[in-house]
Design a protein around this motif. Structure first.
Motif, PDB file in Angstrom:
ATOM      1  N   TYR A  98      -6.271  -1.428  12.568  1.00  0.00           N
ATOM      2  CA  TYR A  98      -7.355  -2.271  13.058  1.00  0.00           C
ATOM      3  C   TYR A  98      -7.997  -1.602  14.265  1.00  0.00           C
ATOM      4  O   TYR A  98      -7.314  -0.950  15.073  1.00  0.00           O
ATOM      5  CB  TYR A  98      -6.830  -3.648  13.459  1.00  0.00           C
ATOM      6  N   ALA A  99      -9.311  -1.767  14.352  1.00  0.00           N
ATOM      7  CA  ALA A  99     -10.022  -1.194  15.492  1.00  0.00           C
ATOM      8  C   ALA A  99      -9.623  -1.920  16.770  1.00  0.00           C
ATOM      9  O   ALA A  99      -9.330  -3.122  16.760  1.00  0.00           O
ATOM     10  CB  ALA A  99     -11.527  -1.293  15.274  1.00  0.00           C
ATOM     11  N   SER A 100      -9.602  -1.212  17.879  1.00  0.00           N
ATOM     12  CA  SER A 100      -9.300  -1.824  19.176  1.00  0.00           C
ATOM     13  C   SER A 100     -10.498  -2.651  19.632  1.00  0.00           C
ATOM     14  O   SER A 100     -11.652  -2.236  19.483  1.00  0.00           O
ATOM     15  CB  SER A 100      -9.004  -0.746  20.227  1.00  0.00           C
ATOM     16  N   SER A 101     -10.233  -3.816  20.161  1.00  0.00           N
ATOM     17  CA  SER A 101     -11.318  -4.680  20.644  1.00  0.00           C
ATOM     18  C   SER A 101     -11.602  -4.376  22.108  1.00  0.00           C
ATOM     19  O   SER A 101     -10.833  -3.711  22.798  1.00  0.00           O
ATOM     20  CB  SER A 101     -10.932  -6.153  20.482  1.00  0.00           C
ATOM     21  N   ASP A 102     -12.713  -4.898  22.545  1.00  0.00           N
ATOM     22  CA  ASP A 102     -13.085  -4.688  23.945  1.00  0.00           C
ATOM     23  C   ASP A 102     -12.138  -5.413  24.889  1.00  0.00           C
ATOM     24  O   ASP A 102     -12.059  -5.086  26.074  1.00  0.00           O
ATOM     25  CB  ASP A 102     -14.524  -5.190  24.174  1.00  0.00           C
ATOM     26  N   GLN A 103     -11.406  -6.408  24.364  1.00  0.00           N
ATOM     27  CA  GLN A 103     -10.492  -7.192  25.203  1.00  0.00           C
ATOM     28  C   GLN A 103      -9.042  -6.713  25.063  1.00  0.00           C
ATOM     29  O   GLN A 103      -8.110  -7.497  25.149  1.00  0.00           O
ATOM     30  CB  GLN A 103     -10.585  -8.671  24.805  1.00  0.00           C
ATOM     31  N   PHE A 104      -8.867  -5.406  24.824  1.00  0.00           N
ATOM     32  CA  PHE A 104      -7.529  -4.869  24.598  1.00  0.00           C
ATOM     33  C   PHE A 104      -6.598  -5.201  25.763  1.00  0.00           C
ATOM     34  O   PHE A 104      -6.935  -4.986  26.926  1.00  0.00           O
ATOM     35  CB  PHE A 104      -7.585  -3.345  24.411  1.00  0.00           C
ATOM     36  N   ASN A 105      -5.416  -5.738  25.397  1.00  0.00           N
ATOM     37  CA  ASN A 105      -4.489  -6.160  26.449  1.00  0.00           C
ATOM     38  C   ASN A 105      -3.064  -6.149  25.921  1.00  0.00           C
ATOM     39  O   ASN A 105      -2.678  -6.981  25.113  1.00  0.00           O
ATOM     40  CB  ASN A 105      -4.854  -7.566  26.949  1.00  0.00           C
ATOM     41  N   ASN A 106      -2.272  -5.151  26.322  1.00  0.00           N
ATOM     42  CA  ASN A 106      -0.827  -5.097  26.042  1.00  0.00           C
ATOM     43  C   ASN A 106      -0.487  -5.212  24.558  1.00  0.00           C
ATOM     44  O   ASN A 106       0.493  -5.843  24.185  1.00  0.00           O
ATOM     45  CB  ASN A 106      -0.107  -6.208  26.817  1.00  0.00           C
ATOM     46  N   CYS A 107      -1.281  -4.637  23.702  1.00  0.00           N
ATOM     47  CA  CYS A 107      -1.014  -4.583  22.263  1.00  0.00           C
ATOM     48  C   CYS A 107      -0.857  -5.962  21.637  1.00  0.00           C
ATOM     49  O   CYS A 107      -0.180  -6.125  20.616  1.00  0.00           O
ATOM     50  CB  CYS A 107       0.256  -3.772  21.983  1.00  0.00           C
ATOM     51  N   SER A 108      -1.457  -6.981  22.215  1.00  0.00           N
ATOM     52  CA  SER A 108      -1.388  -8.332  21.643  1.00  0.00           C
ATOM     53  C   SER A 108      -2.450  -8.471  20.559  1.00  0.00           C
ATOM     54  O   SER A 108      -3.275  -7.589  20.356  1.00  0.00           O
ATOM     55  CB  SER A 108      -1.604  -9.382  22.731  1.00  0.00           C
ATOM     56  N   SER A 109      -2.466  -9.610  19.895  1.00  0.00           N
ATOM     57  CA  SER A 109      -3.426  -9.815  18.820  1.00  0.00           C
ATOM     58  C   SER A 109      -4.853  -9.777  19.325  1.00  0.00           C
ATOM     59  O   SER A 109      -5.766  -9.385  18.593  1.00  0.00           O
ATOM     60  CB  SER A 109      -3.150 -11.155  18.128  1.00  0.00           C
ATOM     61  N   ALA A 110      -5.042 -10.150  20.575  1.00  0.00           N
ATOM     62  CA  ALA A 110      -6.396 -10.135  21.131  1.00  0.00           C
ATOM     63  C   ALA A 110      -6.912  -8.717  21.330  1.00  0.00           C
ATOM     64  O   ALA A 110      -8.124  -8.513  21.488  1.00  0.00           O
ATOM     65  CB  ALA A 110      -6.408 -10.879  22.470  1.00  0.00           C
ATOM     66  N   GLY A 111      -6.024  -7.744  21.281  1.00  0.00           N
ATOM     67  CA  GLY A 111      -6.448  -6.361  21.532  1.00  0.00           C
ATOM     68  C   GLY A 111      -6.985  -5.644  20.312  1.00  0.00           C
ATOM     69  O   GLY A 111      -7.407  -4.484  20.423  1.00  0.00           O
ATOM     70  N   PHE A 112      -6.986  -6.309  19.129  1.00  0.00           N
ATOM     71  CA  PHE A 112      -7.430  -5.628  17.917  1.00  0.00           C
ATOM     72  C   PHE A 112      -8.406  -6.510  17.148  1.00  0.00           C
ATOM     73  O   PHE A 112      -8.298  -7.740  17.147  1.00  0.00           O
ATOM     74  CB  PHE A 112      -6.240  -5.285  17.023  1.00  0.00           C
ATOM     75  N   ASP A 113      -9.361  -5.875  16.505  1.00  0.00           N
ATOM     76  CA  ASP A 113     -10.352  -6.566  15.681  1.00  0.00           C
ATOM     77  C   ASP A 113      -9.935  -6.412  14.221  1.00  0.00           C
ATOM     78  O   ASP A 113     -10.128  -5.350  13.614  1.00  0.00           O
ATOM     79  CB  ASP A 113     -11.731  -5.956  15.912  1.00  0.00           C
ATOM     80  N   ILE A 114      -9.370  -7.461  13.627  1.00  0.00           N
ATOM     81  CA  ILE A 114      -8.832  -7.370  12.264  1.00  0.00           C
ATOM     82  C   ILE A 114      -9.947  -7.305  11.203  1.00  0.00           C
ATOM     83  O   ILE A 114      -9.662  -7.127  10.023  1.00  0.00           O
ATOM     84  CB  ILE A 114      -7.893  -8.547  11.959  1.00  0.00           C
ATOM     85  N   GLN A 115     -11.188  -7.443  11.626  1.00  0.00           N
ATOM     86  CA  GLN A 115     -12.306  -7.354  10.696  1.00  0.00           C
ATOM     87  C   GLN A 115     -12.757  -5.908  10.484  1.00  0.00           C
ATOM     88  O   GLN A 115     -13.512  -5.624   9.554  1.00  0.00           O
ATOM     89  CB  GLN A 115     -13.493  -8.183  11.219  1.00  0.00           C
ATOM     90  N   VAL A 116     -12.278  -5.012  11.314  1.00  0.00           N
ATOM     91  CA  VAL A 116     -12.726  -3.614  11.253  1.00  0.00           C
ATOM     92  C   VAL A 116     -11.513  -2.699  11.085  1.00  0.00           C
ATOM     93  O   VAL A 116     -10.591  -2.734  11.888  1.00  0.00           O
ATOM     94  CB  VAL A 116     -13.499  -3.210  12.528  1.00  0.00           C
ATOM     95  N   LEU A 117     -11.530  -1.898  10.020  1.00  0.00           N
ATOM     96  CA  LEU A 117     -10.455  -0.943   9.770  1.00  0.00           C
ATOM     97  C   LEU A 117     -10.912   0.469  10.118  1.00  0.00           C
ATOM     98  O   LEU A 117     -12.061   0.843   9.878  1.00  0.00           O
ATOM     99  CB  LEU A 117     -10.027  -0.968   8.301  1.00  0.00           C
ATOM    100  N   GLU A 118      -9.997   1.241  10.651  1.00  0.00           N
ATOM    101  CA  GLU A 118     -10.261   2.642  10.992  1.00  0.00           C
ATOM    102  C   GLU A 118      -9.213   3.545  10.334  1.00  0.00           C
ATOM    103  O   GLU A 118      -8.055   3.151  10.174  1.00  0.00           O
ATOM    104  CB  GLU A 118     -10.207   2.846  12.511  1.00  0.00           C
ATOM    105  N   ARG A 119      -9.636   4.746   9.958  1.00  0.00           N
ATOM    106  CA  ARG A 119      -8.685   5.751   9.480  1.00  0.00           C
ATOM    107  C   ARG A 119      -8.052   6.412  10.694  1.00  0.00           C
ATOM    108  O   ARG A 119      -8.677   6.559  11.737  1.00  0.00           O
ATOM    109  CB  ARG A 119      -9.399   6.822   8.644  1.00  0.00           C
ATOM    110  N   CYS A 120      -6.798   6.802  10.549  1.00  0.00           N
ATOM    111  CA  CYS A 120      -6.114   7.406  11.689  1.00  0.00           C
ATOM    112  C   CYS A 120      -5.792   8.868  11.413  1.00  0.00           C
ATOM    113  O   CYS A 120      -5.640   9.277  10.263  1.00  0.00           O
ATOM    114  CB  CYS A 120      -4.832   6.642  12.022  1.00  0.00           C
TER     115      CYS A 120
END
Length: 557
Positions: free
Chosen positions: A93-115
């Motif tokens: 999942y792409a990192s969100s602008d509100q990234f915080n300590n690897c919690s659910s709020a830190g990732f945007d589950i609507q956007v996938l990225e290749r690693c």
């Protein structure tokens, strides 16, 4: 000509019986041959571990600490999508602008990225990491290693037969394995995947004829009553080699060390140039009568037997008979052509040959496919699963020696195929949580596949006429190689549906079982010398007086 050749074999067999069917000398030579077969098996099957697919996931730079990343983390379901309770290998999942300590709020589950970087489950290292073959779009490159290995064997077997006939069994066994080891060690240092694949092909091509040479060397030095035993032991040595390479892989868990540990000991086989004799029969067929006599004298001395020079002098007549047979064979090429034409016109033999080719393809597909897929069974120890899958081959080899003579070739072959098919279908329906239940059913399937491979070899050799037996078996074996080339690709089927590899094994084995019903029963039947005799195997003999009618009315199995 057949009578003369039979007398030749019988005279040599009588000498071997006098020396002891399986005396100390034969045991010594056979033990060394078994060591070579084990080494051949190890390098033949090593690609299962050098090109093994692994469990891995995307590395999350913000969460995975450098050098201390664990495959499973409590926050992982927030960062990576899960498929069948396993983290996706190549998406995050792409990192969100509100990234915080690897919690659910830190990732945007609507956007996938290749690693581009990965964390692995365990310490195994295969060519997957070495050449950057991660993700499903590169999975075919891993499976291609096994296919290229089998293609190399295919071409190598064609050439090795010519070399073996011209230069000897021992020559091919030793130098084929040495060149195999050179190419095998070299591939551990190849800079690119393409170069690795090239040396995988060369490695397999050079070593391909070694198993057959070992089989022949072991069988030709013992008396007639022990040849079935030597064949069973040689086949079991192949399984021992599979087990040893799995143990090495389990211990070192690095593809380069697996390769080097498996191939380097092969260089010791150069000592076989002095330690083991050339095949007595090969020496006789090439006029090297003194070398043949030297081997027999040594066998007599070690076995504590006496062999007179008068007995050995009889070998001179043997050589003259062999050369006479060769001359007679040259004169009968036209007759052989007529025999081939007669066989082609026989609907019975042609249908039998086609069915036999399909069965050979199925056998190699099942045997190698079940072997290769054993490292990707239900969650467990991949190495232990492979070892158990190889280990079950040994009782299958020994069981075949009993069941084919008690219950017949045809019936046991049908049941072996159906047993494999039933086991593969049952495996699909066993819950993944039942590890030992799944593994037990899988092992039953491998037992059946091994048994069917062994029995098919026997029945194929017994249902075709003498002058076409070798060529027809060669045709079946050649087609059989198609199955071993395709089998490494079966893991790709799991991308469409996870149980699909096992379903394909089941479908093929059931098809082959049905085709086997068309074969004649060859137990206690005389080996056929003519096309007509081959057509009539297992059928009541019609009254004499209408030979032409008999030959032209038999057009079915």
């Amino acid at each position: 000509m057949r009578k003369r050749a039979a007398n030749v074999d019988n005279s040599l067999d009588s000498i071997l019986i006098h020396l002891g069917d399986f005396g100390k000398y034969q045991t010594y030579v056979f033990s060394l041959v078994c060591v070579a077969v084990v080494m051949h098996s190890m390098v033949h099957i090593a690609y299962v571990f050098t090109a093994m697919n692994l469990d891995y996931r995307c590395k999350i730079p913000q969460c995975d600490q450098e050098g201390q990343a664990e495959y499973l983390q409590p926050w992982l379901n927030h960062a990576i999508p899960f498929i069948n309770n396993h983290p996706d290998k190549c998406s995050r999942y792409a990192s969100s602008d509100q990234f915080n300590n690897c919690s659910s709020a830190g990732f945007d589950i609507q956007v996938l990225e290749r690693c581009g970087s990965f964390v692995y489950n365990g310490t195994e290292e295969t060519i997957l990491q070495e050449y950057g073959l991660q993700c499903d779009n590169n999975l075919w490159k891993l499976t291609m290693v096994g296919t290229v290995n089998n293609i190399g064997q295919f071409f190598g077997l064609i050439i090795s037969g010519i070399i073996s006939d011209k230069y000897g069994r021992k020559f091919l066994l030793v130098w084929g394995m040495i060149l195999c080891a050179v190419c095998g060690c070299a591939k551990a240092f190849m800079p690119t995947y393409e170069w690795f694949l090239t040396f995988e092909f060369l490695d397999a091509a050079f070593g391909s004829g070694s198993y057959i040479c070992g089989f022949v060397l072991g069988a030709e030095l013992v008396g007639p009553s022990k040849r079935v035993l030597t064949g069973t032991l040689i086949s079991s040595c192949y399984a021992v080699g599979e087990i040893l390479v799995a143990l090495i892989a389990w211990l070192v868990k690095s593809w380069k060390y697996i390769v080097l540990t498996s191939y380097i000991p092969i260089f010791l086989l150069v000592s076989y140039l002095w330690l083991i004799p050339e095949s007595v029969r090969w020496n006789l067929s090439n006029g090297r009568i003194e070398e043949a006599k030297k081997t027999l004298r040594k066998a007599a001395k070690v076995n504590g037997k006496k062999i007179s020079e008068k007995e050995l002098e009889f070998l001179d007549a043997v050589v003259l008979s062999i050369f006479a047979d060769q001359a007679e064979s040259s004169e009968s090429l036209g007759k052989s052509g007529n025999l081939v034409l007669e066989a082609v016109k026989s609907g019975t033999l042609m249908l039998r040959l086609v069915a036999c080719c399909v069965c050979w393809i199925t056998c190699t597909f099942l045997f190698y496919g079940l072997t290769l897929n054993s490292v990707s069974l239900v969650a467990g120890n991949n190495y232990l699963d492979f070892i158990l899958t190889a280990l079950v081959e040994i009782p299958a080899y020994f069981a075949c020696n009993f069941i084919v003579n008690k219950y017949g070739r045809k019936k046991t072959l049908v049941y072996s195929y159906l047993l494999t098919g039933a086991a593969c279908l049952a495996f699909v329906f066993i819950p993944p949580a039942s590890r030992w239940g799944s593994l037990s059913v899988y092992l039953i399937g491998k037992f059946g596949a091994t048994a069917s491979f062994t029995i098919l070899y026997i029945i194929t050799s017994e249902m075709f006429p003498t002058n076409l037996r070798h060529s027809f078996m060669g045709t079946c074996s050649t087609f059989g190689r198609c199955g071993s080339m395709i089998s490494p690709q079966t893991p790709l089927l799991a991308q469409f549906w996870e149980p699909l590899p096992l379903v394909s094994f089941a479908a093929m084995s059931i098809l082959a079982g049905l085709l086997t019903l068309l074969f004649p029963e060859t137990l206690h039947q005389k080996l056929p010398d003519t096309v007509y005799e081959a057509e009539m195997i297992g059928r009541p003999i019609l009254p004499a007086g209408e030979p032409e009618k008999q030959q032209h009315t038999v057009e079915r199995f």
